[in-house]
Design a protein around this motif. Structure first.
Motif, PDB file in Angstrom:
ATOM      1  N   UNK A  10       0.710  -1.109   0.151  1.00 20.99           N
ATOM      2  CA  UNK A  10       0.012  -0.016  -0.044  1.00 20.99           C
ATOM      3  C   UNK A  10       0.883   1.253  -0.031  1.00 20.99           C
ATOM      4  N   UNK A  11       0.779   2.109  -0.890  1.00 22.10           N
ATOM      5  CA  UNK A  11       1.179   3.249  -0.904  1.00 22.10           C
ATOM      6  C   UNK A  11       0.465   4.150  -0.123  1.00 22.10           C
ATOM      7  N   UNK A  12       0.755   5.603   0.158  1.00 23.52           N
ATOM      8  CA  UNK A  12      -0.066   6.403   1.107  1.00 23.52           C
ATOM      9  C   UNK A  12      -1.603   6.569   0.549  1.00 23.52           C
ATOM     10  N   UNK A  13      -1.741   6.771  -0.723  1.00 23.74           N
ATOM     11  CA  UNK A  13      -3.169   6.931  -1.264  1.00 23.74           C
ATOM     12  C   UNK A  13      -3.806   5.869  -0.906  1.00 23.74           C
ATOM     13  N   UNK A  14      -3.258   4.607  -1.256  1.00 23.34           N
ATOM     14  CA  UNK A  14      -3.813   3.203  -0.994  1.00 23.34           C
ATOM     15  C   UNK A  14      -4.163   2.786   0.313  1.00 23.34           C
ATOM     16  N   UNK A  15      -3.443   3.454   1.361  1.00 22.04           N
ATOM     17  CA  UNK A  15      -3.691   2.958   2.703  1.00 22.04           C
ATOM     18  C   UNK A  15      -4.810   4.072   3.271  1.00 22.04           C
ATOM     19  N   UNK A  16      -4.736   5.179   2.777  1.00 20.95           N
ATOM     20  CA  UNK A  16      -5.765   6.223   3.213  1.00 20.95           C
ATOM     21  C   UNK A  16      -7.203   5.866   2.641  1.00 20.95           C
ATOM     22  N   UNK A  17      -7.145   5.174   1.203  1.00 21.00           N
ATOM     23  CA  UNK A  17      -8.330   4.805   0.670  1.00 21.00           C
ATOM     24  C   UNK A  17      -9.017   3.531   1.560  1.00 21.00           C
ATOM     25  N   UNK A  18      -8.118   2.487   1.943  1.00 19.69           N
ATOM     26  CA  UNK A  18      -8.602   1.490   2.821  1.00 19.69           C
ATOM     27  C   UNK A  18      -9.139   2.041   3.824  1.00 19.69           C
ATOM     28  N   UNK A  19      -8.503   3.044   4.744  1.00 20.56           N
ATOM     29  CA  UNK A  19      -9.317   3.450   6.156  1.00 20.56           C
ATOM     30  C   UNK A  19     -10.508   4.255   5.653  1.00 20.56           C
ATOM     31  N   UNK A  20     -10.333   5.081   4.547  1.00 20.28           N
ATOM     32  CA  UNK A  20     -11.774   5.791   4.340  1.00 20.28           C
ATOM     33  C   UNK A  20     -12.923   4.831   3.984  1.00 20.28           C
ATOM     34  N   UNK A  21     -12.737   3.762   3.453  1.00 24.22           N
ATOM     35  CA  UNK A  21     -13.683   2.700   2.877  1.00 24.22           C
ATOM     36  C   UNK A  21     -13.974   1.968   4.273  1.00 24.22           C
ATOM     37  N   UNK A  22     -13.134   2.010   5.025  1.00 27.85           N
ATOM     38  CA  UNK A  22     -13.482   1.414   6.484  1.00 27.85           C
ATOM     39  C   UNK A  22     -14.402   2.184   7.277  1.00 27.85           C
ATOM     40  N   UNK A  23     -14.039   3.431   7.042  1.00 25.21           N
ATOM     41  CA  UNK A  23     -15.014   4.440   7.872  1.00 25.21           C
ATOM     42  C   UNK A  23     -16.455   4.255   7.288  1.00 25.21           C
ATOM     43  N   UNK A  24     -16.541   4.141   5.986  1.00 28.30           N
ATOM     44  CA  UNK A  24     -18.115   3.951   5.340  1.00 28.30           C
ATOM     45  C   UNK A  24     -18.669   2.800   5.778  1.00 28.30           C
ATOM     46  N   UNK A  25     -17.683   1.706   5.897  1.00 27.77           N
ATOM     47  CA  UNK A  25     -18.121   0.204   6.415  1.00 27.77           C
ATOM     48  C   UNK A  25     -18.690   0.255   7.609  1.00 27.77           C
ATOM     49  N   UNK A  26     -17.765   1.021   8.605  1.00 34.18           N
ATOM     50  CA  UNK A  26     -18.293   1.053  10.347  1.00 34.18           C
ATOM     51  C   UNK A  26     -19.538   1.795  10.107  1.00 34.18           C
ATOM     52  N   UNK A  27     -19.876   2.912   9.284  1.00 33.70           N
ATOM     53  CA  UNK A  27     -21.182   3.554   9.591  1.00 33.70           C
ATOM     54  C   UNK A  27     -22.423   2.663   9.093  1.00 33.70           C
ATOM     55  N   UNK A  28     -22.229   1.800   8.061  1.00 37.53           N
ATOM     56  CA  UNK A  28     -23.205   0.696   7.890  1.00 37.53           C
ATOM     57  C   UNK A  28     -23.277  -0.230   9.064  1.00 37.53           C
ATOM     58  N   UNK A  29     -22.229  -0.555   9.805  1.00 34.55           N
ATOM     59  CA  UNK A  29     -22.353  -1.562  11.137  1.00 34.55           C
ATOM     60  C   UNK A  29     -23.102  -0.756  12.039  1.00 34.55           C
ATOM     61  N   UNK A  30     -23.416   0.388  12.162  1.00 33.11           N
ATOM     62  CA  UNK A  30     -24.204   0.949  13.127  1.00 33.11           C
ATOM     63  C   UNK A  30     -25.760   0.890  12.727  1.00 33.11           C
ATOM     64  N   UNK A  31     -26.093   0.476  11.619  1.00 35.87           N
ATOM     65  CA  UNK A  31     -27.535   0.465  11.146  1.00 35.87           C
ATOM     66  C   UNK A  31     -28.007  -0.851  11.948  1.00 35.87           C
ATOM     67  N   UNK A  32     -29.364  -0.997  11.813  1.00 35.35           N
ATOM     68  CA  UNK A  32     -29.950  -2.017  12.367  1.00 35.35           C
ATOM     69  C   UNK A  32     -29.783  -3.286  11.586  1.00 35.35           C
ATOM     70  N   UNK A  33     -29.941  -3.247  10.266  1.00 31.00           N
ATOM     71  CA  UNK A  33     -29.632  -4.431   9.223  1.00 31.00           C
ATOM     72  C   UNK A  33     -27.971  -4.120   8.903  1.00 31.00           C
ATOM     73  N   UNK A  34     -27.033  -5.095   9.455  1.00 32.97           N
ATOM     74  CA  UNK A  34     -25.768  -4.773   9.054  1.00 32.97           C
ATOM     75  C   UNK A  34     -25.414  -5.509   7.780  1.00 32.97           C
ATOM     76  N   UNK A  35     -26.112  -6.343   7.070  1.00 32.44           N
ATOM     77  CA  UNK A  35     -25.771  -6.837   6.053  1.00 32.44           C
ATOM     78  C   UNK A  35     -25.859  -6.030   4.618  1.00 32.44           C
ATOM     79  N   UNK A  36     -24.953  -6.037   3.971  1.00 30.86           N
ATOM     80  CA  UNK A  36     -24.711  -5.409   2.680  1.00 30.86           C
ATOM     81  C   UNK A  36     -24.793  -6.348   1.397  1.00 30.86           C
ATOM     82  N   UNK A  37     -25.302  -5.889   0.321  1.00 35.49           N
ATOM     83  CA  UNK A  37     -25.512  -7.213  -0.896  1.00 35.49           C
ATOM     84  C   UNK A  37     -23.914  -7.382  -1.510  1.00 35.49           C
ATOM     85  N   UNK A  38     -23.183  -6.519  -1.369  1.00 33.50           N
ATOM     86  CA  UNK A  38     -21.941  -6.053  -2.094  1.00 33.50           C
ATOM     87  C   UNK A  38     -21.170  -7.410  -2.866  1.00 33.50           C
TER      88      UNK A  38
END
Ligand code: NCD
Length: 322
Positions: A10-38
């Motif tokens: 991971x270069x810096x942009x790649x690592x920051x992308x993983x962390x940013x996407x992880x934040x979005x994923x964490x937001x979905x995990x605060x919902x009542x239905x945690x499962x995404x169809x992705x």
């Protein structure tokens, strides 16, 4: 990104992308239905040749929350105990159609072999190989640090992290040094000279054997304690330090060192802990400890990694719906 084998992938942009996407994923995990169809219709194989509690269950939860099918394979109770090799095990699982293979193995380099020998067409994720690397642990640690110390959307510029203990046997330390450096953090390793790997001078960090100086003069933003890996020490014949008591006195995080830390300093540990050896119960259970939170963050980070490896790949397939 085709595979995640090393934190250095991971270069810096790649690592920051993983962390940013992880934040979005964490937001979905605060919902009542945690499962995404992705990742519906995709198969993730967890291939664990070494014991694990949090990493394996975390990858399983991550894959399931993204609606992938998960096959859990552990060496115990499998044909590996009959002598089947990594290659034959991988080919068998490949025949079952793995889109991603999450692998933990006692041999450093096993995930690289799997990725590059053509035994699987799937994306390979290194979930810990010998004493070498554990990139998703480094990502979840960086995620935890960023949540506490920085606003989102950035790296960890200027953040000071002190990593203490059995660096020699720690794939967590190596991956953390690489990733934290990529994100702009300043890392200090503290270990007895017997527990430092050959070539550590070339790592992008400072190295010392004086924990008290590192904590008082260094004023770290986070202290990451490493497990004393007794099973690997015994396999090597032991003798790395005189006694457990002596280790705790010089390298343990106990009440006195905890009290001397700056107010904002976080206490981290990848788990599993040896309470009373490298970390006291006071430190592990203190308000500044992120140890339980690290485990929770692991799920969001691994969702991000699986998503970036698999959903991205599908988007490149002609006609593939994302
Ligand atoms: C680490 C590992 O297995 O490398 N644990 C983990 O993944 N949380 C650290 C260790 O075993 O000490």
């Amino acid at each position: 990104m085709r595979h995640l084998l090393s934190a250095a992938d991971l270069d810096r942009a790649g690592a920051v992308e993983v962390l940013d996407v992880a934040e979005e994923m964490a937001a979905t995990q605060r919902r009542e239905i945690k499962k995404l169809p992705t990742l519906r219709g995709r198969t993730v194989v967890n291939l664990f040749f070494e014991d694990s509690t949090r990493t394996r269950t975390s990858f399983e939860a991550a894959a399931k929350r993204l609606s992938a099918d998960v096959i859990n394979f552990s060496a115990k109770g499998s044909s590996v105990s009959k002598g089947e090799s990594l290659k034959d095990t991988a080919l068998t699982l490949e025949a079952m159609g793995a889109d991603a293979v999450v692998v933990r193995h006692s041999a450093s380099g096993a995930p690289h072999r799997l990725a590059h020998a053509g035994w699987t067409r799937g994306a390979v994720v290194n979930a810990g190989d010998g004493t070498h690397e554990h990139p998703t642990q480094a990502l979840l640690d960086a995620y935890t640090l960023r949540r506490h110390l920085r606003a989102s959307g950035e790296g960890l510029d200027g953040v000071r992290v002190t990593i203490v203990g059995d660096v020699l046997h720690s794939r967590v330390a190596r991956s953390n040094v690489l990733l934290l450096h990529t994100l702009g953090a300043r890392v200090t390793l503290v270990a007895p000279p017997t527990l430092l790997p050959v070539g550590v001078e070339a790592w992008p960090c400072q190295v010392t054997s004086d924990l008290d100086a590192a904590l008082t003069l260094g004023e770290p933003d986070a202290v990451m304690m490493l497990r004393v890996q007794r099973e690997r020490m015994e396999a090597a014949g032991g003798g790395f330090f005189p006694s457990a008591r002596e280790y705790t006195r010089r390298y343990g995080l106990g009440r006195a060192r905890l009290a001397a830390l700056p107010d904002h300093t976080l206490v981290m540990h990848p788990g599993p802990m040896n309470r009373g050896l490298e970390i006291s119960a006071d430190a592990a259970d203190s308000a500044r400890s992120t140890i339980v939170e690290q485990v929770g963050n692991g799920v969001a980070v691994r969702m991000a990694v699986l998503y970036l490896l698999l959903a991205g790949e599908r988007a490149e397939t002609p006609g593939g719906a994302r």
